[in-house]
Write a protein that holds these residues in place. Structure first.
Motif, PDB file in Angstrom:
ATOM      1  N   ALA A   1      18.941  33.618 105.177  1.00  0.00           N
ATOM      2  CA  ALA A   1      20.406  33.539 105.085  1.00  0.00           C
ATOM      3  C   ALA A   1      20.836  32.577 103.976  1.00  0.00           C
ATOM      4  CB  ALA A   1      20.981  33.098 106.433  1.00  0.00           C
ATOM      5  N   TRP A   2      20.089  31.473 103.842  1.00  0.00           N
ATOM      6  CA  TRP A   2      20.410  30.507 102.772  1.00  0.00           C
ATOM      7  C   TRP A   2      20.282  31.186 101.399  1.00  0.00           C
ATOM      8  CZ3 TRP A   2      18.456  28.383  98.394  1.00  0.00           C
ATOM      9  CH2 TRP A   2      19.058  27.209  97.919  1.00  0.00           C
ATOM     10  N   TYR A   3      19.176  31.881 101.196  1.00  0.00           N
ATOM     11  CA  TYR A   3      18.970  32.570  99.913  1.00  0.00           C
ATOM     12  C   TYR A   3      19.980  33.706  99.730  1.00  0.00           C
ATOM     13  CZ  TYR A   3      14.621  30.242  98.523  1.00  0.00           C
ATOM     14  OH  TYR A   3      13.684  29.322  98.115  1.00  0.00           O
ATOM     15  N   ALA A   4      20.304  34.399 100.811  1.00  0.00           N
ATOM     16  CA  ALA A   4      21.256  35.518 100.694  1.00  0.00           C
ATOM     17  C   ALA A   4      22.612  35.023 100.218  1.00  0.00           C
ATOM     18  CB  ALA A   4      21.380  36.242 102.038  1.00  0.00           C
ATOM     19  N   THR A   5      23.052  33.890 100.758  1.00  0.00           N
ATOM     20  CA  THR A   5      24.341  33.310 100.340  1.00  0.00           C
ATOM     21  C   THR A   5      24.263  32.834  98.888  1.00  0.00           C
ATOM     22  OG1 THR A   5      24.724  32.609 102.603  1.00  0.00           O
ATOM     23  CG2 THR A   5      26.066  31.547 100.915  1.00  0.00           C
ATOM     24  N   ALA A   6      23.190  32.106  98.584  1.00  0.00           N
ATOM     25  CA  ALA A   6      23.051  31.539  97.229  1.00  0.00           C
ATOM     26  C   ALA A   6      22.966  32.647  96.174  1.00  0.00           C
ATOM     27  CB  ALA A   6      21.812  30.654  97.169  1.00  0.00           C
ATOM     28  N   LEU A   7      22.170  33.661  96.455  1.00  0.00           N
ATOM     29  CA  LEU A   7      21.974  34.721  95.458  1.00  0.00           C
ATOM     30  C   LEU A   7      23.203  35.620  95.348  1.00  0.00           C
ATOM     31  CD1 LEU A   7      18.217  35.547  96.112  1.00  0.00           C
ATOM     32  CD2 LEU A   7      19.189  34.385  94.115  1.00  0.00           C
ATOM     33  N   LYS A   8      23.932  35.794  96.443  1.00  0.00           N
ATOM     34  CA  LYS A   8      25.168  36.597  96.384  1.00  0.00           C
ATOM     35  C   LYS A   8      26.163  35.889  95.464  1.00  0.00           C
ATOM     36  CE  LYS A   8      28.234  39.239  99.337  1.00  0.00           C
ATOM     37  NZ  LYS A   8      28.512  39.691 100.674  1.00  0.00           N
ATOM     38  N   THR A   9      26.261  34.586  95.611  1.00  0.00           N
ATOM     39  CA  THR A   9      27.145  33.799  94.746  1.00  0.00           C
ATOM     40  C   THR A   9      26.680  33.917  93.289  1.00  0.00           C
ATOM     41  OG1 THR A   9      27.467  32.262  96.559  1.00  0.00           O
ATOM     42  CG2 THR A   9      28.102  31.473  94.374  1.00  0.00           C
ATOM     43  N   ALA A  10      25.389  33.805  93.077  1.00  0.00           N
ATOM     44  CA  ALA A  10      24.855  33.855  91.706  1.00  0.00           C
ATOM     45  C   ALA A  10      25.048  35.233  91.074  1.00  0.00           C
ATOM     46  CB  ALA A  10      23.360  33.491  91.732  1.00  0.00           C
ATOM     47  N   ARG A  11      24.968  36.292  91.890  1.00  0.00           N
ATOM     48  CA  ARG A  11      25.155  37.640  91.325  1.00  0.00           C
ATOM     49  C   ARG A  11      26.616  37.891  90.974  1.00  0.00           C
ATOM     50  NH1 ARG A  11      22.069  39.039  95.746  1.00  0.00           N
ATOM     51  NH2 ARG A  11      23.851  40.046  96.731  1.00  0.00           N
ATOM     52  N   GLY A  12      27.517  37.132  91.663  1.00  0.00           N
ATOM     53  CA  GLY A  12      28.957  37.237  91.363  1.00  0.00           C
ATOM     54  C   GLY A  12      29.611  38.470  91.909  1.00  0.00           C
TER      55      GLY A  12
END
Ligand SMILES: Cc1cc2nc3c(=O)[nH]c(=O)nc-3n(C[C@H](O)[C@H](O)[C@H](O)COP(=O)(O)O)c2cc1C
Length: 194
Positions: free
Chosen positions: A183-194
């Motif tokens: 979940a931590w990575y999913a949130t971080a990567l979703k933000t990074a993908r924009g």
């Protein structure tokens, strides 16, 4: 957040779907805000990959039926739990074939692998991590989850996905930890993908 759990065996009467149900219970408890969907490859009945072109190089691909369902479900998710048995020290051919049909639906999105078998599917887990990260560019999180032993012979998880042995109950802590990391990575990567 949408998390997809992929049950990676198509064998008749397979026990991977029980392990996937066990993961689903844990995911609903650990990530109450998330939408959790199970994709059961045994029920999906994907056609075998026989295209002339690799999916990544085929801009004209128009998937239909089960393949469209598979790709759309993957595209809708922000993170994945791949649940695999171990066949001859590797992942099942049907799971590899399903992975080979993915193009960019899971690129830059995180995944966890949960395996079961004599050595907790340790060798199959490493294969799944390698092939999903290689061309496709999905992101393996550091945690994997091993369910040691033969779920079918030992009845260590029942058909509802409830642990029946201390060994499987003992894997629930690592499973929850892996889901939280996912979940931590999913949130971080979703933000990074924009
Ligand atoms: C073709 C085949 C090969 C197998 N090879 C292994 C293996 O290498 N390591 C292992 O731990 N279990 C192995 N097993 C046993 C599986 O872990 C066990 O059958 C398990 O129930 C398979 O998962 P499934 O029921 O979801 O298909 C193998 C089973 C099959 C059918």
């Amino acid at each position: 957040m949408n998390i997809a759990i992929i049950s990676g065996s198509v064998r008749q009467g397979n026990v991977t779907q029980r392990v996937a149900a066990w993961v689903e219970h844990a995911a609903k408890a650990a990530l109450p805000e998330a939408e959790i969907n199970v994709i059961n490859l045994g029920e999906l009945n994907l056609p075998r990959f026989e295209d002339a072109m690799p999916p990544m190089m085929n801009a004209d691909r128009h998937p239909e039926g089960a393949l469209k369902q598979w790709l759309d479900a993957l595209a809708a998710a922000d993170g994945y739990v791949f649940v695999t048995p171990e066949y001859n020290h590797g992942m099942p051919a049907a799971l590899k074939d399903a992975i080979d049909q993915i193009d960019h639906q899971i690129t830059k999105k995180p995944f966890v692998v949960v395996g079961h078998g004599g050595v907790g599917a340790a060798r199959a887990i490493e294969q799944v991590k390698l092939v999903l990260n290689a061309n496709i560019g999905a992101v393996p999180v550091p945690n994997s989850v091993n369910v040691f032993g033969y779920v079918g012979m030992e009845n260590s998880i029942d058909e509802q996905g409830v642990a029946q042995t201390e060994a499987v109950k003992g894997a629930e802590g690592p499973l929850t930890g892996a889901l939280e990391t996912l979940a931590w990575y999913a949130t971080a990567l979703k933000t990074a993908r924009g």
